[in-house]
Design a protein around this motif. Structure first.
Motif, PDB file in Angstrom:
ATOM      1  N   ASN A 169     -24.641  80.341  97.182  1.00  0.00           N
ATOM      2  CA  ASN A 169     -23.763  81.101  98.070  1.00  0.00           C
ATOM      3  C   ASN A 169     -23.063  80.229  99.096  1.00  0.00           C
ATOM      4  O   ASN A 169     -22.246  80.705  99.855  1.00  0.00           O
ATOM      5  CB  ASN A 169     -24.551  82.204  98.780  1.00  0.00           C
ATOM      6  CG  ASN A 169     -24.965  83.296  97.814  1.00  0.00           C
ATOM      7  OD1 ASN A 169     -24.246  83.594  96.875  1.00  0.00           O
ATOM      8  ND2 ASN A 169     -26.127  83.868  98.036  1.00  0.00           N
ATOM      9  N   GLY A 170     -23.401  78.966  99.153  1.00  0.00           N
ATOM     10  CA  GLY A 170     -22.744  78.050 100.070  1.00  0.00           C
ATOM     11  C   GLY A 170     -23.310  78.122 101.465  1.00  0.00           C
ATOM     12  O   GLY A 170     -24.201  78.902 101.775  1.00  0.00           O
ATOM     13  N   ILE A 179     -12.056  64.020 115.986  1.00  0.00           N
ATOM     14  CA  ILE A 179     -12.767  62.973 115.232  1.00  0.00           C
ATOM     15  C   ILE A 179     -14.259  63.292 115.184  1.00  0.00           C
ATOM     16  O   ILE A 179     -14.898  63.177 114.131  1.00  0.00           O
ATOM     17  CB  ILE A 179     -12.499  61.591 115.858  1.00  0.00           C
ATOM     18  CG1 ILE A 179     -11.026  61.214 115.653  1.00  0.00           C
ATOM     19  CG2 ILE A 179     -13.425  60.535 115.264  1.00  0.00           C
ATOM     20  CD1 ILE A 179     -10.575  60.004 116.455  1.00  0.00           C
ATOM     21  N   GLN A 180     -14.821  63.735 116.303  1.00  0.00           N
ATOM     22  CA  GLN A 180     -16.238  64.109 116.336  1.00  0.00           C
ATOM     23  C   GLN A 180     -16.522  65.285 115.408  1.00  0.00           C
ATOM     24  O   GLN A 180     -17.536  65.295 114.706  1.00  0.00           O
ATOM     25  CB  GLN A 180     -16.662  64.460 117.761  1.00  0.00           C
ATOM     26  CG  GLN A 180     -16.722  63.268 118.688  1.00  0.00           C
ATOM     27  CD  GLN A 180     -16.950  63.674 120.150  1.00  0.00           C
ATOM     28  OE1 GLN A 180     -16.963  64.859 120.486  1.00  0.00           O
ATOM     29  NE2 GLN A 180     -17.113  62.687 121.020  1.00  0.00           N
ATOM     30  N   ALA A 181     -15.638  66.267 115.391  1.00  0.00           N
ATOM     31  CA  ALA A 181     -15.817  67.426 114.515  1.00  0.00           C
ATOM     32  C   ALA A 181     -15.805  67.000 113.048  1.00  0.00           C
ATOM     33  O   ALA A 181     -16.609  67.474 112.238  1.00  0.00           O
ATOM     34  CB  ALA A 181     -14.728  68.462 114.777  1.00  0.00           C
ATOM     35  N   LYS A 182     -14.904  66.102 112.716  1.00  0.00           N
ATOM     36  CA  LYS A 182     -14.834  65.585 111.345  1.00  0.00           C
ATOM     37  C   LYS A 182     -16.132  64.866 110.979  1.00  0.00           C
ATOM     38  O   LYS A 182     -16.687  65.074 109.894  1.00  0.00           O
ATOM     39  CB  LYS A 182     -13.647  64.633 111.205  1.00  0.00           C
ATOM     40  CG  LYS A 182     -13.537  63.981 109.850  1.00  0.00           C
ATOM     41  CD  LYS A 182     -12.397  62.978 109.827  1.00  0.00           C
ATOM     42  CE  LYS A 182     -12.395  62.163 108.557  1.00  0.00           C
ATOM     43  NZ  LYS A 182     -11.390  61.093 108.597  1.00  0.00           N
ATOM     44  N   GLU A 183     -16.642  64.043 111.888  1.00  0.00           N
ATOM     45  CA  GLU A 183     -17.869  63.293 111.626  1.00  0.00           C
ATOM     46  C   GLU A 183     -19.071  64.222 111.456  1.00  0.00           C
ATOM     47  O   GLU A 183     -19.909  64.000 110.577  1.00  0.00           O
ATOM     48  CB  GLU A 183     -18.120  62.290 112.748  1.00  0.00           C
ATOM     49  CG  GLU A 183     -17.129  61.144 112.740  1.00  0.00           C
ATOM     50  CD  GLU A 183     -17.228  60.230 113.961  1.00  0.00           C
ATOM     51  OE1 GLU A 183     -18.049  60.496 114.866  1.00  0.00           O
ATOM     52  OE2 GLU A 183     -16.464  59.243 114.007  1.00  0.00           O
ATOM     53  N   ILE A 194     -15.148  67.706 103.020  1.00  0.00           N
ATOM     54  CA  ILE A 194     -14.596  68.938 103.591  1.00  0.00           C
ATOM     55  C   ILE A 194     -13.936  69.723 102.452  1.00  0.00           C
ATOM     56  O   ILE A 194     -12.965  69.262 101.863  1.00  0.00           O
ATOM     57  CB  ILE A 194     -13.565  68.641 104.706  1.00  0.00           C
ATOM     58  CG1 ILE A 194     -14.231  67.868 105.838  1.00  0.00           C
ATOM     59  CG2 ILE A 194     -12.935  69.934 105.215  1.00  0.00           C
ATOM     60  CD1 ILE A 194     -13.270  67.359 106.900  1.00  0.00           C
ATOM     61  N   ASP A 195     -14.512  70.870 102.122  1.00  0.00           N
ATOM     62  CA  ASP A 195     -13.940  71.714 101.071  1.00  0.00           C
ATOM     63  C   ASP A 195     -12.884  72.653 101.626  1.00  0.00           C
ATOM     64  O   ASP A 195     -11.831  72.840 101.043  1.00  0.00           O
ATOM     65  CB  ASP A 195     -15.032  72.549 100.392  1.00  0.00           C
ATOM     66  CG  ASP A 195     -15.992  71.692  99.581  1.00  0.00           C
ATOM     67  OD1 ASP A 195     -15.542  70.710  98.971  1.00  0.00           O
ATOM     68  OD2 ASP A 195     -17.193  72.003  99.589  1.00  0.00           O
ATOM     69  N   THR A 196     -13.190  73.280 102.744  1.00  0.00           N
ATOM     70  CA  THR A 196     -12.280  74.236 103.359  1.00  0.00           C
ATOM     71  C   THR A 196     -12.308  74.057 104.864  1.00  0.00           C
ATOM     72  O   THR A 196     -13.376  73.874 105.450  1.00  0.00           O
ATOM     73  CB  THR A 196     -12.702  75.691 103.026  1.00  0.00           C
ATOM     74  OG1 THR A 196     -12.752  75.845 101.606  1.00  0.00           O
ATOM     75  CG2 THR A 196     -11.732  76.695 103.609  1.00  0.00           C
ATOM     76  N   LEU A 197     -11.155  74.117 105.471  1.00  0.00           N
ATOM     77  CA  LEU A 197     -11.052  74.010 106.920  1.00  0.00           C
ATOM     78  C   LEU A 197     -10.257  75.193 107.436  1.00  0.00           C
ATOM     79  O   LEU A 197      -9.139  75.450 106.985  1.00  0.00           O
ATOM     80  CB  LEU A 197     -10.356  72.706 107.320  1.00  0.00           C
ATOM     81  CG  LEU A 197     -10.045  72.527 108.801  1.00  0.00           C
ATOM     82  CD1 LEU A 197     -11.337  72.420 109.616  1.00  0.00           C
ATOM     83  CD2 LEU A 197      -9.191  71.293 109.008  1.00  0.00           C
TER      84      LEU A 197
END
Length: 85
Positions: free
Chosen positions: A3-4, A20-24, A33-36
């Motif tokens: 179910n992810g 940048i912190q959120a990406k890390e 990252i599949d969906t943003l």
């Protein structure tokens, strides 16, 4: 069936270091990252008008033409650039 898993990451789109912190955080947790979903947006007090319309003489307490450059820049950065970054 998997179910992810989802997480919420708080960042300020006007501050590059928080993006940048959120990406890390995401990459450390999931590896990719599949969906943003970018829920950024908002307004600035210098871009809010007092009413949707003006009278026939063009009178309004605060109209679009009273918008400050600082207010417009903040609004544009948050809603346009923030969605792109």
């Amino acid at each position: 069936m998997d179910n992810g898993e989802v997480i919420a990451i708080v960042a300020n789109v006007l501050e590059e270091n928080t993006l940048i912190q959120a990406k890390e955080v995401n990459l450390n947790k999931f590896g990719k990252i599949d969906t943003l979903i970018n829920g950024a947006g908002g307004n600035h007090e210098d871009t809010i008008t007092s009413g949707e319309t003006q009278d026939l003489d063009g009178n309004a307490e605060k109209s679009f033409f009273d918008m400050t450059d600082e207010g417009f820049t903040n609004l544009f950065d948050k809603n346009f650039k923030g969605g792109a970054f």
